[in-house]
Design an enzyme around this catalytic site. Structure first.
Site, PDB file in Angstrom:
ATOM      1  N   SER A 243     -20.163 -23.929  13.111  1.00  0.00           N
ATOM      2  CA  SER A 243     -21.479 -24.556  13.106  1.00  0.00           C
ATOM      3  C   SER A 243     -21.823 -24.990  14.524  1.00  0.00           C
ATOM      4  O   SER A 243     -20.930 -25.302  15.324  1.00  0.00           O
ATOM      5  CB  SER A 243     -21.429 -25.778  12.197  1.00  0.00           C
ATOM      6  OG  SER A 243     -22.489 -26.658  12.500  1.00  0.00           O
ATOM      7  N   SER A 244     -23.117 -25.071  14.809  1.00  0.00           N
ATOM      8  CA  SER A 244     -23.533 -25.480  16.158  1.00  0.00           C
ATOM      9  C   SER A 244     -23.181 -26.943  16.448  1.00  0.00           C
ATOM     10  O   SER A 244     -23.242 -27.372  17.602  1.00  0.00           O
ATOM     11  CB  SER A 244     -25.035 -25.257  16.349  1.00  0.00           C
ATOM     12  OG  SER A 244     -25.772 -26.004  15.404  1.00  0.00           O
ATOM     13  N   CYS A 245     -22.780 -27.707  15.411  1.00  0.00           N
ATOM     14  CA  CYS A 245     -22.440 -29.111  15.665  1.00  0.00           C
ATOM     15  C   CYS A 245     -21.071 -29.279  16.309  1.00  0.00           C
ATOM     16  O   CYS A 245     -20.661 -30.392  16.610  1.00  0.00           O
ATOM     17  CB  CYS A 245     -22.541 -29.942  14.397  1.00  0.00           C
ATOM     18  SG  CYS A 245     -21.227 -29.612  13.240  1.00  0.00           S
TER      19      CYS A 245
ATOM     20  N   TYR B 158     -16.678 -33.242  10.484  1.00  0.00           N
ATOM     21  CA  TYR B 158     -16.927 -31.821  10.179  1.00  0.00           C
ATOM     22  C   TYR B 158     -16.733 -30.963  11.426  1.00  0.00           C
ATOM     23  O   TYR B 158     -16.116 -29.892  11.382  1.00  0.00           O
ATOM     24  CB  TYR B 158     -18.356 -31.696   9.650  1.00  0.00           C
ATOM     25  CG  TYR B 158     -18.804 -30.297   9.313  1.00  0.00           C
ATOM     26  CD1 TYR B 158     -18.299 -29.648   8.195  1.00  0.00           C
ATOM     27  CD2 TYR B 158     -19.748 -29.635  10.098  1.00  0.00           C
ATOM     28  CE1 TYR B 158     -18.729 -28.368   7.869  1.00  0.00           C
ATOM     29  CE2 TYR B 158     -20.181 -28.364   9.785  1.00  0.00           C
ATOM     30  CZ  TYR B 158     -19.665 -27.732   8.664  1.00  0.00           C
ATOM     31  OH  TYR B 158     -20.088 -26.468   8.341  1.00  0.00           O
TER      32      TYR B 158
ATOM     33  N   ASN C 292     -28.751 -24.039  12.564  1.00  0.00           N
ATOM     34  CA  ASN C 292     -28.934 -24.599  11.215  1.00  0.00           C
ATOM     35  C   ASN C 292     -29.424 -23.496  10.263  1.00  0.00           C
ATOM     36  O   ASN C 292     -30.498 -22.932  10.477  1.00  0.00           O
ATOM     37  CB  ASN C 292     -29.965 -25.734  11.245  1.00  0.00           C
ATOM     38  CG  ASN C 292     -29.408 -27.018  11.861  1.00  0.00           C
ATOM     39  OD1 ASN C 292     -28.653 -26.973  12.832  1.00  0.00           O
ATOM     40  ND2 ASN C 292     -29.779 -28.152  11.313  1.00  0.00           N
TER      41      ASN C 292
ATOM     42  N   HIS D 181     -29.421 -30.247   3.617  1.00  0.00           N
ATOM     43  CA  HIS D 181     -29.936 -30.221   4.989  1.00  0.00           C
ATOM     44  C   HIS D 181     -31.452 -30.437   4.967  1.00  0.00           C
ATOM     45  O   HIS D 181     -32.092 -30.345   3.920  1.00  0.00           O
ATOM     46  CB  HIS D 181     -29.605 -28.879   5.658  1.00  0.00           C
ATOM     47  CG  HIS D 181     -28.162 -28.752   6.008  1.00  0.00           C
ATOM     48  ND1 HIS D 181     -27.268 -28.089   5.202  1.00  0.00           N
ATOM     49  CD2 HIS D 181     -27.448 -29.194   7.071  1.00  0.00           C
ATOM     50  CE1 HIS D 181     -26.061 -28.140   5.761  1.00  0.00           C
ATOM     51  NE2 HIS D 181     -26.139 -28.804   6.891  1.00  0.00           N
TER      52      HIS D 181
HETATM   53  O1  GFB Z   1     -30.371 -30.856   8.511  1.00  0.00           O
HETATM   54  P1  GFB Z   1     -29.820 -32.187   8.790  1.00  0.00           P
HETATM   55  O2  GFB Z   1     -29.381 -32.987   7.611  1.00  0.00           O
HETATM   56  O3  GFB Z   1     -28.566 -32.069   9.729  1.00  0.00           O
HETATM   57  O4  GFB Z   1     -30.907 -33.082   9.558  1.00  0.00           O
HETATM   58  P2  GFB Z   1     -28.241 -32.034  11.300  1.00  0.00           P
HETATM   59  C1  GFB Z   1     -31.628 -32.623  10.643  1.00  0.00           C
HETATM   60  C2  GFB Z   1     -32.656 -33.651  11.074  1.00  0.00           C
HETATM   61  O5  GFB Z   1     -33.683 -33.756  10.074  1.00  0.00           O
HETATM   62  C3  GFB Z   1     -32.152 -35.076  11.301  1.00  0.00           C
HETATM   63  C4  GFB Z   1     -33.964 -35.115   9.788  1.00  0.00           C
HETATM   64  O6  GFB Z   1     -32.799 -35.600  12.447  1.00  0.00           O
HETATM   65  C5  GFB Z   1     -32.631 -35.809  10.044  1.00  0.00           C
HETATM   66  O7  GFB Z   1     -32.821 -37.202  10.237  1.00  0.00           O
HETATM   67  N1  GFB Z   1     -34.495 -35.223   8.424  1.00  0.00           N
HETATM   68  C6  GFB Z   1     -35.770 -35.603   8.100  1.00  0.00           C
HETATM   69  C7  GFB Z   1     -33.850 -35.000   7.272  1.00  0.00           C
HETATM   70  N2  GFB Z   1     -35.932 -35.642   6.766  1.00  0.00           N
HETATM   71  C8  GFB Z   1     -34.760 -35.266   6.222  1.00  0.00           C
HETATM   72  C9  GFB Z   1     -34.306 -35.100   4.873  1.00  0.00           C
HETATM   73  O8  GFB Z   1     -35.033 -35.321   3.899  1.00  0.00           O
HETATM   74  N3  GFB Z   1     -33.026 -34.658   4.708  1.00  0.00           N
HETATM   75  C10 GFB Z   1     -32.199 -34.392   5.770  1.00  0.00           C
HETATM   76  N4  GFB Z   1     -30.952 -33.955   5.520  1.00  0.00           N
HETATM   77  N5  GFB Z   1     -32.578 -34.583   7.054  1.00  0.00           N
HETATM   78  C11 GFB Z   1     -26.052 -31.149  10.309  1.00  0.00           C
HETATM   79  C12 GFB Z   1     -24.644 -31.592  10.384  1.00  0.00           C
HETATM   80  O9  GFB Z   1     -26.688 -31.929  11.230  1.00  0.00           O
HETATM   81  O10 GFB Z   1     -26.269 -29.830  10.674  1.00  0.00           O
HETATM   82  C13 GFB Z   1     -23.692 -30.603   9.917  1.00  0.00           C
HETATM   83  O11 GFB Z   1     -24.526 -32.826   9.702  1.00  0.00           O
HETATM   84  C14 GFB Z   1     -24.066 -29.165  10.147  1.00  0.00           C
HETATM   85  O12 GFB Z   1     -22.489 -30.888  10.571  1.00  0.00           O
HETATM   86  C15 GFB Z   1     -25.531 -28.872  10.054  1.00  0.00           C
HETATM   87  O13 GFB Z   1     -23.618 -28.758  11.416  1.00  0.00           O
HETATM   88  C16 GFB Z   1     -25.921 -27.516  10.567  1.00  0.00           C
HETATM   89  O14 GFB Z   1     -28.821 -30.828  11.952  1.00  0.00           O
HETATM   90  O15 GFB Z   1     -28.558 -33.325  11.955  1.00  0.00           O
END
Ligand code: GFB
Length: 311
Positions: A108-110, A137, A166, A180
């Site tokens: 993953s890119s994280c 993770y 993502n 996500h």
């Molecule tokens: O996709 P996401 O959960 O993961 O969140 P990450 C991306 C961004 O979207 C964050 C915002 O800035 C969240 O605060 N966001 C806005 C939301 N509304 C929502 C919502 O309703 N749900 C969610 N989930 N986010 C993940 C990692 O990071 O990316 C994993 O936790 C993995 O490790 C994955 O690598 C690809 O992009 O922040």
């Protein structure tokens, strides 16, 4: 890859694994090993070693893992670390014991440092601290990548790693709390529309930027790399080269779904990494490019959601 080659896709029900199965079948690979979770639990070493030792596949795609959005990642750190480490350790080691020469590991890119220069090149790995919302993770995924490198170095295997942006697409997790951002907002916008609500709640400030890759593009990149018998090691970023802010994503999803109410930001929820745009120049130099743009990919994904693909 020979069309009759025996191919094990670990994680066949997930977003990435199911896309890999579709892609392999479309390309004429029919000798696929796709055990159900009840038949094979990859967190169990004896089961995994027994399965791979019996089946002796020619190729392994390792797309199994515990995944989730920002809230799941930060709320279940112990499970994310434990389950991903167990799966990677068991599958990579058992593959080597079974004589599997070629394996592709999905990360993953994280894995890259939180405040990495953008766009992120593969060599920026381990050059700075990780983002705290997903460090458990990320550490597990870095361990998987290092397993591939180490087995190649010590045992002469050809195990490669792919780090996608993502992902989104069919068979995603549409749960509003654990999913996500893209599937979570599709669901929230859809439900707001059908119930006539005026507001769509978006976590954080809306400012973070993300790069979204359709799972079918990822699968195409993985099969492309596996078919290149000359590619025997290394890490490859896979993305589209374009990112957008979370606010822009929410607006695009609202248009796609037909939600015309207001987008309301909730800064009490975390933003996570400010930006993670991948530099995918390494795989591009080999001749691979993505083909699904975000607007078209979102339209397909919403259609899939409506058709019931909301696991
Ligand atoms: O996709 P996401 O959960 O993961 O969140 P990450 C991306 C961004 O979207 C964050 C915002 O800035 C969240 O605060 N966001 C806005 C939301 N509304 C929502 C919502 O309703 N749900 C969610 N989930 N986010 C993940 C990692 O990071 O990316 C994993 O936790 C993995 O490790 C994955 O690598 C690809 O992009 O922040």
């Amino acid at each position: 890859m020979d069309k009759n080659a025996k191919i094990f896709v670990a994680g066949r029900r997930g977003l990435a694994g199911s896309a890999l199965v579709r892609r392999l079948r479309a390309a004429g690979y029919d000798n696929l090993l796709l055990p159900a979770r009840a038949e094979l639990d990859l967190t169990r070493q004896a089961e995994t070693t027994g399965f791979l030792g019996r089946e002796k596949p020619d190729y392994v795609f390792l797309a199994a893992g515990r995944v989730g959005g920002i809230a799941a990642n930060s709320g279940f750190k112990a499970e994310f670390l434990y389950q991903n480490l167990m799966i990677e350790a068991n599958v990579v080691h058992a593959a080597w014991l079974a004589g599997v020469n070629r394996l592709l590991f999905l990360g993953s890119s994280c894995i890259y440092p939180r405040d990495c220069p953008q766009p992120i090149r593969e060599e920026y790995l381990l050059t700075g601290p990780l983002e705290v919302t997903n460090d458990a993770y990320a550490i597990a995924k870095i361990a998987g990548l290092k397993m591939c490198e180490s087995y190649n170095r010590q045992y002469g295997t050809a195990y490669v790693s792919v780090m996608p942006a993502n992902l989104y697409g069919p068979n995603d997790n549409y749960d509003p709390e654990t999913g996500h951002v893209l599937p979570a907002l599709i669901r929230k916008a859809h439900e707001a529309k059908v119930s006539g609500r005026e507001e769509l709640a978006v976590w954080g400030t809306g400012g973070p930027r993300r790069e979204f890759l359709h799972a079918d593009d990822l699968a195409a990149a993985c099969v492309f790399l596996m078919e290149r018998e000359d590619i025997r090691s290394g890490t490859f970023n896979v993305g589209t080269g374009k990112d957008i802010s979370i606010r822009e994503l929410a607006e695009l999803i609202a248009r796609t779904v037909g939600f015309s109410g207001k987008i309301v930001l909730d800064p009490s929820r975390p933003d996570g990494t400010p930006r993670k745009l991948l530099d995918a120049g390494k795989i591009a130099a080999l001749g691979w490019r993505p083909s699904i743009g975000l607007a078209a990919g979102l339209g397909r994904t919403y259609a899939d959601f409506l058709a019931g693909g909301r696991a």
